[in-house]
Design a protein around this motif. Sequence first.
Motif, mmCIF file in Angstrom:
data_model
loop_
_atom_site.group_PDB
_atom_site.id
_atom_site.type_symbol
_atom_site.label_atom_id
_atom_site.label_comp_id
_atom_site.label_asym_id
_atom_site.label_seq_id
_atom_site.Cartn_x
_atom_site.Cartn_y
_atom_site.Cartn_z
ATOM 1 N N ASP A 265 0.831 -1.209 0.000
ATOM 2 C CA ASP A 265 0.000 0.000 0.000
ATOM 3 C C ASP A 265 0.864 1.257 0.000
ATOM 4 O O ASP A 265 0.597 2.215 -0.735
ATOM 5 N N LEU A 266 1.898 1.254 0.846
ATOM 6 C CA LEU A 266 2.796 2.402 0.894
ATOM 7 C C LEU A 266 3.542 2.553 -0.428
ATOM 8 O O LEU A 266 3.684 3.666 -0.956
ATOM 9 N N ALA A 267 4.018 1.432 -0.976
ATOM 10 C CA ALA A 267 4.739 1.476 -2.253
ATOM 11 C C ALA A 267 3.834 1.992 -3.372
ATOM 12 O O ALA A 267 4.291 2.721 -4.264
ATOM 13 N N ALA A 268 2.552 1.629 -3.343
ATOM 14 C CA ALA A 268 1.617 2.086 -4.378
ATOM 15 C C ALA A 268 1.472 3.601 -4.348
ATOM 16 O O ALA A 268 1.438 4.257 -5.401
ATOM 17 N N VAL A 269 1.378 4.170 -3.147
ATOM 18 C CA VAL A 269 1.276 5.624 -3.025
ATOM 19 C C VAL A 269 2.534 6.292 -3.583
ATOM 20 O O VAL A 269 2.465 7.293 -4.309
ATOM 21 N N LEU A 270 3.700 5.743 -3.248
ATOM 22 C CA LEU A 270 4.955 6.310 -3.753
ATOM 23 C C LEU A 270 5.039 6.190 -5.277
ATOM 24 O O LEU A 270 5.486 7.120 -5.964
ATOM 25 N N MET A 271 4.613 5.050 -5.817
ATOM 26 C CA MET A 271 4.660 4.865 -7.266
ATOM 27 C C MET A 271 3.734 5.838 -7.983
ATOM 28 O O MET A 271 4.046 6.321 -9.074
ATOM 29 N N MET A 272 2.576 6.121 -7.387
ATOM 30 C CA MET A 272 1.662 7.082 -8.003
ATOM 31 C C MET A 272 2.318 8.455 -8.136
ATOM 32 O O MET A 272 2.184 9.133 -9.165
ATOM 33 N N VAL A 273 3.049 8.855 -7.098
ATOM 34 C CA VAL A 273 3.728 10.152 -7.140
ATOM 35 C C VAL A 273 4.826 10.148 -8.202
ATOM 36 O O VAL A 273 4.932 11.071 -9.022
ATOM 37 N N LEU A 274 5.641 9.104 -8.215
ATOM 38 C CA LEU A 274 6.756 9.036 -9.160
ATOM 39 C C LEU A 274 6.265 8.892 -10.603
ATOM 40 O O LEU A 274 6.821 9.493 -11.526
ATOM 41 N N LEU A 275 5.227 8.085 -10.802
ATOM 42 C CA LEU A 275 4.688 7.923 -12.150
ATOM 43 C C LEU A 275 4.068 9.216 -12.674
ATOM 44 O O LEU A 275 4.151 9.510 -13.866
ATOM 45 N N SER B 1 13.330 12.229 -3.068
ATOM 46 C CA SER B 1 13.879 12.808 -1.835
ATOM 47 C C SER B 1 12.908 13.829 -1.256
ATOM 48 O O SER B 1 12.704 13.889 -0.037
ATOM 49 N N ARG B 2 12.307 14.622 -2.124
ATOM 50 C CA ARG B 2 11.324 15.610 -1.662
ATOM 51 C C ARG B 2 10.113 14.927 -1.044
ATOM 52 O O ARG B 2 9.568 15.381 -0.031
ATOM 53 N N LEU B 3 9.711 13.807 -1.650
ATOM 54 C CA LEU B 3 8.584 13.055 -1.120
ATOM 55 C C LEU B 3 8.905 12.507 0.275
ATOM 56 O O LEU B 3 8.090 12.619 1.197
ATOM 57 N N ILE B 4 10.083 11.903 0.426
ATOM 58 C CA ILE B 4 10.487 11.373 1.729
ATOM 59 C C ILE B 4 10.552 12.487 2.761
ATOM 60 O O ILE B 4 10.126 12.323 3.914
ATOM 61 N N PHE B 5 11.077 13.649 2.345
ATOM 62 C CA PHE B 5 11.175 14.790 3.262
ATOM 63 C C PHE B 5 9.791 15.202 3.766
ATOM 64 O O PHE B 5 9.582 15.357 4.975
ATOM 65 N N PHE B 6 8.846 15.379 2.856
ATOM 66 C CA PHE B 6 7.516 15.815 3.263
ATOM 67 C C PHE B 6 6.779 14.726 4.047
ATOM 68 O O PHE B 6 6.025 15.040 4.973
#
Length: 748
Positions: free
Chosen positions: A160-170, A189-194
């Motif tokens: 679930d967490l990976a899916a959210v990250l992939m949506m942002v990167l895609l 990196s910006r995503l991890i920061f926020f």
Amino acid sequence: MTHLPQIIQDLALILVVAAVVSLIFKKLKQPVVLGYLVAGMLVGPHQPYFPSVIDHAGISIWAEIGVIFLLFAIGLEFSFRKLMSVGASAGITAVFQISVMVFLGFVAGQVSGWDWMSSLFLGAVISISSTTILVKTFDELGLKGRRFVSLVVGILIFEDLAAVLMMVLLSTLAISREFQGIQLIEQFSRLIFFLCLWFMVGVFVLPNLVKRIRFLLNPEATVIVSLGLCFLMVVLATKAGFSPALGAFIMGSLLAETSEGERIEHVTRSVKDLFSAIFFVSVGMLIDPLVLVDHWELVLLFSLVVVLGKVFSVTFGSLISGQNLKTSIQTGLSLAQIGEFSYIIAGLGLSLKVTNELLYPLAVAISIVTAFITPYMVKGADGIYSVLEKFMPVKVRKALDSYSLLPTSGSMTTRREYLKNFSLKMLLNTVIIIAIFLSISQGVRPWLQEKMGGEVLRVSFGISVTLFLSAPFFWALVFSKVEGYSFSMIWKNRGARSSILFLSLFRIVWGVILLVALITQFIPQFFYAVLVLLAVTICMFLFYSVLEKLYGSIESRFLINLHRKGIEEKEQQLKKAQDTEMPPLAPWDAHLVEFEVPQDANYVGSPLESLSIREKYGVTIALIRRGGRRITAPGRNEMLMPLDHIFVIGTDEQLLKFKKFLDFEKALVDISGVNRDYSLEQYLVTEKSPFVGKTIRLSGLREATKGIVVGIERQGKRILNPDSALIIETGDLLWIVGDRRLIRTLEL
């Protein structure tokens, strides 16, 4: 005649058809989500037999709101504490599985003649399994409490967490249309920061806010407050350049950490169900059945890729993470489907107009095929393992059972946890320092330029405020210790000394680099920047004890808020530790499970000796939790009382037999979320061990660990529930249920 807006007529049509179809699917014992998709096809523009939706733009807005509610609900079920407790095994398996499936999906798309962007989205779509389908399957088959189920739930959390990250990167990749590594790294990196920043601010603010207004929160107010916070985070995430879905997910996960998390989930469920239904119906409206018929070869090809790829990747990933062959096969066969997040990712590609128009209907078709076969694959997992066990050489099976990428010795585990906690502490403090700097430089500094005259005065004020606010976190970055691990305790472990020296030097260098970077942004002149750096260093040492005390209070408040929900639930005896991953006991299929004693059981009040639990069922009761009292390794005269929580160790088969004895209708839950300090650990007996040559009863292990020895590995043999008169020998690998930190100090 009163005019009825078209959007209301369309909603009436959608909800009526969805209601009828969902009832039919429930009758057929199929996932309701698939029913909504079929309802969407019925009211969509691709069929001439039923009335269809006219106001597509209005329904799209409702569907977007549905995505927000769906991600908010997933966040409420997510919980950062669950993520931290599911263990490295689930994380390794999830990362390996997602990597393999994204690659296989990309290759399959390329082979089918798709462009690279559509192929990449296809890989992301088929990499995420369905939480809804699996939860329903496990409930219907009565598999809760099985060891592999806990691992599956842990993997789903990471997915679930990976899916959210992939949506942002895609999304970023789709907009740029180029694979730019530096840009993706910057975005990630910006995503991890926020994420870290929102997490820390949320943990600091939300629990205290909820506690203060708790007495005002009736069901109506709870809905309004929680949804208001949800949409506030949606706006903030959008302003920061991320998707609304990410904001909803983050706020849901933050609210899940509060004492009202379960209540919020309960009162918002109806709203979530309504808008989620509209979303999935709108998804179904995009599907043209004739397209699926015309491209049945792709449906079959991609379904085979999903089933075979997931079975292989999950099974292999589980094996290398330390699970035995049986658990790995059960896990692999359970996760061979796609679901909710797959629709969302496919819809993202469609809305951005960067993917093949076939991706969405194919994703739905694959989901239908794989969802239909999932119960049969889960049910047949034991039989498949039995067949493999007969034909597989014993040496190969033992090698697979014992292999693990994770360290298994106590000293290695201690070092690994120390390094993990150390790295996490550095990351969070770095994020706070950068956030303070950005707030002053981007927010306060422009205001100062308007309100305050004199460049020297403005710079002095800005850098003073920045350094004052960030001083406790700079101190923590350079000097603080990891809670629960003293320097001397870790230093005694010779294998960890090089790591400790490196990290001690690295944290100092990193702190200086960060401080220099911060100062030079305000004072670019080298000479003055050096003077400020020296002044800050001197002040850091002069006010060392003050900063230590201040940071200690900040960290203490953060940890209290983080664990407030667990503390309150434990005090109320309502703690339920579901969906968490337990570390494995050993290569045999034994693990620790919690049961609750029913109030009206006929064996209540009977001594354990008279029940002959170990003799009849082969399990061992390691702990009884009675209110706030813990009875470790209960004696033969101890009695089971109503609502006791008993922690039992045994194999899947033994635990299922014991479950029938205890209460067939009572659910099993994993203990890892109840008390992470009480767990299964292993201890290797060396020549210098004080326990060599002593019986288990007289060794003092029970007192030293506040636990019980539940297993021994000796010369290739496995002894489960060893007799207390058994003599401990050099080379024995003891499995102990007890206080985790006390057990690990035996290695030092």
